[in-house]
Design an enzyme around this catalytic site. Structure first.
Site, PDB file in Angstrom:
ATOM      1  N   ASP A  52       0.866  -1.312  -0.163  1.00 22.98           N
ATOM      2  CA  ASP A  52       0.056   0.044   0.140  1.00 22.98           C
ATOM      3  C   ASP A  52       0.897   1.293  -0.046  1.00 22.98           C
ATOM      4  O   ASP A  52       1.636   1.820   0.979  1.00 22.98           O
ATOM      5  CB  ASP A  52      -1.034  -0.029   1.249  1.00 22.98           C
ATOM      6  CG  ASP A  52      -1.528   1.203   1.359  1.00 22.98           C
ATOM      7  OD1 ASP A  52      -1.616   2.088   0.501  1.00 22.98           O
ATOM      8  OD2 ASP A  52      -2.279   1.411   2.538  1.00 22.98           O
ATOM      9  N   GLU A 130      30.779  12.107  -5.107  1.00 19.12           N
ATOM     10  CA  GLU A 130      31.566  12.356  -4.001  1.00 19.12           C
ATOM     11  C   GLU A 130      30.912  13.150  -2.616  1.00 19.12           C
ATOM     12  O   GLU A 130      30.773  14.111  -2.685  1.00 19.12           O
ATOM     13  CB  GLU A 130      32.776  13.463  -4.217  1.00 19.12           C
ATOM     14  CG  GLU A 130      33.609  13.097  -5.276  1.00 19.12           C
ATOM     15  CD  GLU A 130      34.873  14.184  -5.526  1.00 19.12           C
ATOM     16  OE1 GLU A 130      34.697  15.323  -4.923  1.00 19.12           O
ATOM     17  OE2 GLU A 130      35.755  13.858  -6.358  1.00 19.12           O
ATOM     18  N   GLU A 132      29.874  14.334   0.512  1.00 15.94           N
ATOM     19  CA  GLU A 132      30.350  14.680   1.922  1.00 15.94           C
ATOM     20  C   GLU A 132      29.198  14.851   2.920  1.00 15.94           C
ATOM     21  O   GLU A 132      28.039  14.789   2.957  1.00 15.94           O
ATOM     22  CB  GLU A 132      30.745  16.171   1.721  1.00 15.94           C
ATOM     23  CG  GLU A 132      32.067  16.172   0.734  1.00 15.94           C
ATOM     24  CD  GLU A 132      32.510  17.714   0.326  1.00 15.94           C
ATOM     25  OE1 GLU A 132      33.339  17.922  -0.053  1.00 15.94           O
ATOM     26  OE2 GLU A 132      31.684  18.834   0.422  1.00 15.94           O
ATOM     27  N   GLU A 187      37.206  16.227   5.568  1.00 11.70           N
ATOM     28  CA  GLU A 187      37.181  17.295   4.628  1.00 11.70           C
ATOM     29  C   GLU A 187      37.476  18.389   5.417  1.00 11.70           C
ATOM     30  O   GLU A 187      37.865  18.429   6.504  1.00 11.70           O
ATOM     31  CB  GLU A 187      35.739  17.428   4.253  1.00 11.70           C
ATOM     32  CG  GLU A 187      35.336  16.880   2.831  1.00 11.70           C
ATOM     33  CD  GLU A 187      36.258  17.577   1.854  1.00 11.70           C
ATOM     34  OE1 GLU A 187      36.746  18.898   2.042  1.00 11.70           O
ATOM     35  OE2 GLU A 187      36.381  17.192   0.605  1.00 11.70           O
ATOM     36  N   GLU A 194      34.544  12.734   3.792  1.00  7.42           N
ATOM     37  CA  GLU A 194      34.022  12.507   2.648  1.00  7.42           C
ATOM     38  C   GLU A 194      34.410  11.129   2.255  1.00  7.42           C
ATOM     39  O   GLU A 194      35.604  10.700   2.760  1.00  7.42           O
ATOM     40  CB  GLU A 194      34.803  13.363   1.579  1.00  7.42           C
ATOM     41  CG  GLU A 194      34.411  13.031  -0.210  1.00  7.42           C
ATOM     42  CD  GLU A 194      35.205  13.973  -1.003  1.00  7.42           C
ATOM     43  OE1 GLU A 194      35.073  15.373  -0.602  1.00  7.42           O
ATOM     44  OE2 GLU A 194      35.814  13.406  -1.801  1.00  7.42           O
ATOM     45  N   HIS A 243      29.724  16.454  -5.347  1.00 10.70           N
ATOM     46  CA  HIS A 243      30.251  16.638  -6.585  1.00 10.70           C
ATOM     47  C   HIS A 243      30.059  15.331  -7.562  1.00 10.70           C
ATOM     48  O   HIS A 243      30.415  14.225  -6.782  1.00 10.70           O
ATOM     49  CB  HIS A 243      31.903  16.962  -6.513  1.00 10.70           C
ATOM     50  CG  HIS A 243      32.090  18.219  -5.717  1.00 10.70           C
ATOM     51  ND1 HIS A 243      33.317  18.456  -5.356  1.00 10.70           N
ATOM     52  CD2 HIS A 243      31.233  18.950  -5.164  1.00 10.70           C
ATOM     53  CE1 HIS A 243      33.322  19.368  -4.592  1.00 10.70           C
ATOM     54  NE2 HIS A 243      32.003  19.917  -4.342  1.00 10.70           N
ATOM     55  N   ARG A 314      38.267  25.696  -8.579  1.00 10.45           N
ATOM     56  CA  ARG A 314      37.370  25.122  -7.709  1.00 10.45           C
ATOM     57  C   ARG A 314      36.129  26.036  -7.345  1.00 10.45           C
ATOM     58  O   ARG A 314      35.124  25.577  -6.788  1.00 10.45           O
ATOM     59  CB  ARG A 314      37.988  24.677  -6.368  1.00 10.45           C
ATOM     60  CG  ARG A 314      38.758  23.171  -6.707  1.00 10.45           C
ATOM     61  CD  ARG A 314      39.467  22.632  -5.535  1.00 10.45           C
ATOM     62  NE  ARG A 314      40.573  21.669  -5.991  1.00 10.45           N
ATOM     63  CZ  ARG A 314      39.983  20.212  -5.821  1.00 10.45           C
ATOM     64  NH1 ARG A 314      38.741  19.958  -5.505  1.00 10.45           N
ATOM     65  NH2 ARG A 314      40.834  19.714  -6.359  1.00 10.45           N
ATOM     66  N   GLU A 333      33.237  17.202 -14.116  1.00 11.82           N
ATOM     67  CA  GLU A 333      32.884  17.206 -12.550  1.00 11.82           C
ATOM     68  C   GLU A 333      31.935  18.129 -12.529  1.00 11.82           C
ATOM     69  O   GLU A 333      32.080  19.380 -12.496  1.00 11.82           O
ATOM     70  CB  GLU A 333      34.041  17.086 -11.676  1.00 11.82           C
ATOM     71  CG  GLU A 333      33.710  17.192 -10.230  1.00 11.82           C
ATOM     72  CD  GLU A 333      34.893  17.706  -9.237  1.00 11.82           C
ATOM     73  OE1 GLU A 333      35.944  18.015  -9.912  1.00 11.82           O
ATOM     74  OE2 GLU A 333      34.458  17.929  -8.066  1.00 11.82           O
ATOM     75  N   ARG A 335      29.885  20.575  -9.890  1.00  9.59           N
ATOM     76  CA  ARG A 335      30.128  20.685  -8.466  1.00  9.59           C
ATOM     77  C   ARG A 335      28.904  21.184  -7.649  1.00  9.59           C
ATOM     78  O   ARG A 335      29.010  21.173  -6.447  1.00  9.59           O
ATOM     79  CB  ARG A 335      31.294  21.689  -8.093  1.00  9.59           C
ATOM     80  CG  ARG A 335      32.694  21.013  -8.788  1.00  9.59           C
ATOM     81  CD  ARG A 335      33.791  22.074  -8.762  1.00  9.59           C
ATOM     82  NE  ARG A 335      34.454  22.472  -7.588  1.00  9.59           N
ATOM     83  CZ  ARG A 335      34.988  21.919  -6.545  1.00  9.59           C
ATOM     84  NH1 ARG A 335      35.587  20.692  -6.779  1.00  9.59           N
ATOM     85  NH2 ARG A 335      35.258  22.363  -5.237  1.00  9.59           N
TER      86      ARG A 335
HETATM   87  N1  GLU Z   1      32.633  21.276   0.419  1.00  9.41           N
HETATM   88  C1  GLU Z   1      32.925  21.920  -0.771  1.00  9.41           C
HETATM   89  C2  GLU Z   1      31.443  21.938  -1.372  1.00  9.41           C
HETATM   90  O1  GLU Z   1      30.494  22.476  -0.610  1.00  9.41           O
HETATM   91  C3  GLU Z   1      33.597  21.081  -1.644  1.00  9.41           C
HETATM   92  C4  GLU Z   1      34.874  20.749  -0.890  1.00  9.41           C
HETATM   93  C5  GLU Z   1      35.804  19.947  -2.149  1.00  9.41           C
HETATM   94  O2  GLU Z   1      36.190  20.594  -2.882  1.00  9.41           O
HETATM   95  O3  GLU Z   1      35.731  18.900  -1.907  1.00  9.41           O
HETATM   96  O4  GLU Z   1      31.067  21.698  -2.362  1.00  9.41           O
HETATM   97 MG    MG Z   2      35.062  17.237  -1.228  1.00  7.78          MG
END
Ligand code: GLU
Ligand code: MG
Length: 444
Positions: A52, A130, A132, A187, A194, A243, A314, A333, A335
């Site tokens: 259900d 990835e 976190e 991290e 992570e 990411h 980054r 990647e 992010r």
């Molecule tokens: N904690 C970071 C985020 O909010 C990323 C850090 C990293 O580059 O692994 O995306």
């Molecule tokens: Mg990271």
């Protein structure tokens, strides 16, 4: 009986499994399950089981609540922390209507539809996540707190830390469940961790993320800790991202790789990347689904804010990681996603966006290698660098306007998702937060 079913039944006998959890997720990616005794497994594997679904978020109204769970035998795994007479395994299931058609409210089915679209063009998507998370202490009566368990930082080696111990146990549990863990580390923020597990085809990775979150929470609890995938639990320090590394393959060839391109990216990769950029507003509504998600997407904490791509930067939304085996590991990647998302919906949205880029041969903007946090607004405008939605509200507006992503979600999920998210926003608007009290109570 199929070989696969035979294999599962044998494992159940061998490991003296007493119970099987039949697992699926609601539209938010929260795992749900129905438990059966092992004796019923053969019939359920062959014919599915009725349940259900009326009280599952985003599923049916009471009058149409009968549904079926059909186990996907590829997903059988034993919960390694269960012992003796309560030894338990789980199988991830597809949700079906009584007549055997897929239930349109099942997020896994949304991703399967996106995968079928990619297959029509000859592509398979691979994804690696990835995720976190933070580990916080629990109060003596078992409630989650915001109390940090450590003072650790990025890649710290700190043997006496409770979080490290919990993380080691999480890794062992994941490996026993068939995960190939590639790296586990502390991290940037205190109490933040992570764990990266090996990439796989996108359906398996989405399944893995749901399992991963469950295993992390379960093992943390056994250490008296609370694991949270909330994107920004503490203001002023890094939030938690998820990411996601993406590549498309054509048979045994990585369709993203071109040795002649300065970034090693093929035309297919560039179109795919451009497709993500084209649809990023709507993707964000799914990949960053909480009011709180937008407190992570701010400058200064390694999370993206602007819509750009680059090799090493980054602060970019999309990064092209360097690789010494580019034939196989060329990838992009993304992010922006955070680990609170429903990976089935977020990845379906990413995949159809990329495919749209390929079909329309969209071209990617020029990469931006500088730190975008440091560019002025004028400099960003001059170079046509847009911003991610600044709030859930903005992201939902983008989602409603996006034909490709609303189409892959289907009417049922779209309607339920928007309804629930608008309710969440309304609750947020009505709340008077501690920040407001501190800021206004005395001055006005
Ligand atoms: N904690 C970071 C985020 O909010 C990323 C850090 C990293 O580059 O692994 O995306
Ligand atoms: Mg990271």
């Amino acid at each position: 009986m199929s070989k696969q079913i035979e294999h599962i039944l044998k494992a159940v006998k061998e490991h003296e499994i007493g119970f099987i959890r039949l697992q699926f997720t609601d539209i938010f990616g929260i795992p749900k399950n129905v438990e059966i005794p092992a004796g019923k497994l053969q019939s359920v594997l062959e014919k599915g089981i009725a349940f259900d679904g009326s009280s599952i978020e985003g599923f049916m109204r009471i009058s149409e609540s009968d549904m079926y769970l059909q186990p996907d035998p590829n997903t059988f795994a034993i919960y390694p922390w269960t012992m003796d007479s309560s030894r338990t395994a789980r199988i991830i299931c597809d949700v079906l209507l009584p007549d055997g058609r897929p239930f349109p409210g099942d997020p896994r089915y949304v991703l399967k539809r996106a995968i079928a679209e990619a297959e029509k063009l000859g592509y398979t998507m691979y994804a690696g996540a990835e995720a976190e998370f933070f580990l916080f202490r629990r109060t003596p009566d078992g409630h989650a707190s915001l109390e940090l368990h450590d003072r650790g930082g990025y890649f710290d080696l700190n043997p006496l830390d409770r979080g490290e111990e919990a993380r080691a146990d999480i890794v062992v549990a994941l490996e026993k469940m068939g995960f190939e863990v590639e790296a586990a580390h502390h991290e940037v923020a205190h109490s933040q961790h992570e764990i990266d597990f090996r990439y796989a085809d996108v359906l398996r990775t989405a399944d893995n993320i749901v399992t991963f979150r469950f295993v992390v929470k379960t093992m943390a609890m056994r250490h008296g800790l609370h694991a949270t995938f909330m994107p920004k639990p503490i203001a002023g320090i890094n939030g938690s991202g998820m990411h996601t590394h993406i590549s498309l393959w054509r048979g045994s060839e990585n369709a993203f790789y071109d040795p002649k391109d300065p970034y090693g990216l093929s035309a297919v990769a560039r179109h795919f990347l451009a497709g993500i950029i084209e649809h990023i507003g709507a993707i964000t509504a799914l990949a960053n689904p909480l009011v709180n998600s937008y407190k992570r997407l701010v400058p200064g904490y390694e999370a993206p804010v602007n819509i750009s791509w680059a090799r090493i930067n980054r602060s970019a939304l999309i990064r092209v990681p360097a690789s010494n085996t580019p034939e196989t590991s060329t990838r992009i990647e993304l992010r922006s996603p955070d680990p609170s998302c429903n990976p089935y919906l977020a990845y379906a949205a990413i995949l159809v966006s990329g495919l749209d880029g390929i079909r329309r041969k969209l071209s990617a903007p020029d990469p931006v290698e500088e730190n975008i946090y440091e560019l002025t607004r004028e400099e960003r405008e001059e170079r046509g660098i847009g911003s991610l939605p600044g709030s859930l509200d903005e992201a939902l507006t983008a989602l409603k306007q996006d034909k490709i992503i609303t189409a892959i979600l289907g009417e049922h999920i779209l309607e339920k998702y928007l309804e629930a998210k608008e309710r969440e926003l309304q609750e947020y608007r009505l709340a008077v937060t501690p920040w407001e009290i501190e800021r206004y109570l005395e001055d006005y």
